[in-house]
Design a protein around this motif. Sequence first.
Motif, PDB file in Angstrom:
ATOM      1  N   ILE A   1       0.860  -1.191   0.000  1.00 49.84           N
ATOM      2  CA  ILE A   1       0.000   0.000   0.000  1.00 49.84           C
ATOM      3  C   ILE A   1       0.892   1.235   0.000  1.00 49.84           C
ATOM      4  CG2 ILE A   1      -1.753   1.298   1.271  1.00 49.84           C
ATOM      5  CD1 ILE A   1      -2.710  -1.378   2.449  1.00 49.84           C
ATOM      6  N   PRO A   2       0.836   2.036  -1.065  1.00 59.43           N
ATOM      7  CA  PRO A   2       1.774   3.157  -1.154  1.00 59.43           C
ATOM      8  C   PRO A   2       1.400   4.319  -0.235  1.00 59.43           C
ATOM      9  CG  PRO A   2       0.313   3.145  -3.054  1.00 59.43           C
ATOM     10  CD  PRO A   2      -0.047   1.935  -2.238  1.00 59.43           C
ATOM     11  N   ALA A   3       2.409   5.039   0.240  1.00 57.07           N
ATOM     12  CA  ALA A   3       2.199   6.313   0.940  1.00 57.07           C
ATOM     13  C   ALA A   3       2.452   7.401  -0.089  1.00 57.07           C
ATOM     14  CB  ALA A   3       3.161   6.438   2.106  1.00 57.07           C
ATOM     15  N   ILE A   4       1.404   8.165  -0.414  1.00 56.11           N
ATOM     16  CA  ILE A   4       1.510   9.117  -1.520  1.00 56.11           C
ATOM     17  C   ILE A   4       2.169  10.419  -1.064  1.00 56.11           C
ATOM     18  CG2 ILE A   4       0.104  10.549  -3.079  1.00 56.11           C
ATOM     19  CD1 ILE A   4      -1.656   8.026  -3.395  1.00 56.11           C
ATOM     20  N   ARG A   5       3.167  10.864  -1.821  1.00 57.26           N
ATOM     21  CA  ARG A   5       3.898  12.087  -1.484  1.00 57.26           C
ATOM     22  C   ARG A   5       3.053  13.302  -1.877  1.00 57.26           C
ATOM     23  NH1 ARG A   5       9.578  11.431  -1.694  1.00 57.26           N
ATOM     24  NH2 ARG A   5       9.661  13.696  -1.404  1.00 57.26           N
ATOM     25  N   ALA A   6       2.558  14.027  -0.872  1.00 61.47           N
ATOM     26  CA  ALA A   6       1.598  15.106  -1.120  1.00 61.47           C
ATOM     27  C   ALA A   6       2.214  16.269  -1.895  1.00 61.47           C
ATOM     28  CB  ALA A   6       1.016  15.594   0.203  1.00 61.47           C
ATOM     29  N   ASN A   7       3.526  16.415  -1.871  1.00 61.25           N
ATOM     30  CA  ASN A   7       4.124  17.546  -2.601  1.00 61.25           C
ATOM     31  C   ASN A   7       3.859  17.438  -4.108  1.00 61.25           C
ATOM     32  OD1 ASN A   7       5.881  15.294  -2.283  1.00 61.25           O
ATOM     33  ND2 ASN A   7       7.593  16.493  -3.060  1.00 61.25           N
ATOM     34  N   TYR A   8       3.791  16.193  -4.633  1.00 63.76           N
ATOM     35  CA  TYR A   8       3.492  16.051  -6.071  1.00 63.76           C
ATOM     36  C   TYR A   8       2.077  16.556  -6.366  1.00 63.76           C
ATOM     37  CZ  TYR A   8       7.667  13.256  -6.774  1.00 63.76           C
ATOM     38  OH  TYR A   8       8.967  12.849  -6.864  1.00 63.76           O
TER      39      TYR A   8
END
Length: 332
Positions: free
Chosen positions: A249-256
Motif C-alpha cells: 500500500i503506497p504512501a503518496i507524497r503530497a508535494n506532487y
Amino acid sequence: MKAVFVEAYGPYRNAVLKTAQDTAPEEGEVLVRLMAADVNFPDILVMEGKYQVKPPLPFSPGKAGAGIVEAVGDGVTGIGPGDRVAVQVEYGAYAEKVLVPAQTCYRMPDDMPFDIAAALGLVYQTAYFSLMERAAFKPTDTVLVLGASGGVGMASVQLAKALGSPCVIAGARGAANAAFAREAGADHVVDLGMDNLKDGLRDAVKEITGGHGADIVIDPVGGEANAAALRAMAWCGRMVIVGFASGDIPAIRANYLLVKNIGVNGIQWSDYRERDPAAVAAAQEEIFQLWSAGKLDPIITHRVALDDFMTALDVAAGGKVQGKVVLTLAGD
Ligand SMILES: NC(=O)c1ccc[n+]([C@@H]2O[C@H](COP(=O)([O-])OP(=O)(O)OC[C@H]3O[C@@H](n4cnc5c(N)ncnc54)[C@H](OP(=O)(O)O)[C@@H]3O)[C@@H](O)[C@H]2O)c1
C-alpha cells in the motif's frame, strides 16, 4: 445444485465443492441458473477472511456471473423466467444457482455468450466507475493503466479506448504481459519491470506524450509502480487507487499533488452497487452496448469447469492472470 463452499476462513485451497439445496426467491429476489461465473482476485481475499466484507460461514464465493432466470420473487417486474441475465452479488456466484436482488440482475444482449457476460462484470464495472466517476474522464485524456495485463487493467485499457481516449499507455511487467496489453488495445506499453522505475516510467510517458504526461492513472497495483506513476502525471491529472496487487500500500507524497494540481481518488466499486444500483445498471447497459458495437472484447484466458474450480482459484491467486478467468457451469 452444486456450489463451492468456504466452511472456515483460511487458505482458499480448503474450499470444497458440495451439493446444496435450491432456495426459492423471496420478495425482490431472482433465482438464476448460472452458466458462467466470473473469477476475481478479491474472491481469494474474501475466502481467506482478508476482505472488508466477511460473509457468514459457510458461504459460496464469487461476485458476478451470467445465466438464465429460473424464478422471481414477489414484486419483481421487468425480468422473468427464461431471461438471459448477468448478475452482480457480494458473494455466492461460484454455484449452479444463485439468488440475486432484482436490482443487480441485468438483461444481456441475445447474441452475447454467457462467459463474455460474466467477464464483463466486476472488472469492467470497476474500470468504468474509476474512469467516469472517480477520474472524470474526458475523451481528450491520456490514460496510463498499471497492471494492464490483469483483469481490472485489461478492462481499463479497453474502456478508455472505447470511450474515446486518443492515447492509452499500458504498464505491464515483461514481454508476454506487454504483448497481451497491446492485444487488449493499448496504444503504447511501458515495462514496469524496468530498472529505476521511478525515473524510467516518467521518462517513457513523457516521451510518448510529447512532454505532457498522463491525465489519468488507473492503479490496481500500488507499491513502487504507484510512486513512479505519480511522477508521470500531467498538470491537473487524476489518479484512481483501485487496489494493491503488488501487496504494497503506497504512501503518496503530497508535494506532487500540490505542485501539479493532482487529484487522487479511491474507488470501492461495490459501494456503487449498494448505494446507486441505477447507475450501475446504466453502466452495465453501456458496457454491453460497447461490446455489441465491437468496441470491447474481454480476453478470457482460462475457462474452467466448476468441478475443477481449484485450478481457476490457483490462477487467480498466483498473480499471473492475463485478462479473465471464468468458471463454466451447466455446459455453456
Ligand atoms: N476497488 C475496487 O472496487 C476493486 C475491484 C476489483 C478489484 N480490485 C483490486 O484490484 C487489484 C487488481 O485486481 P485484478 O482482478 O485486476 O487482479 P489480477 O487480474 O490478478 O491482475 C493484477 C495485475 O497486477 C500486476 N502486478 C502484480 N504485482 C505487481 C507488482 N509488484 N508490480 C507491478 N504490477 C504488478 C500483474 O501484472 P504484471 O505481472 O504485468 O505486473 C497483474 O496482471 C486487486 O488488488 C483487487 O483486489 C479492486
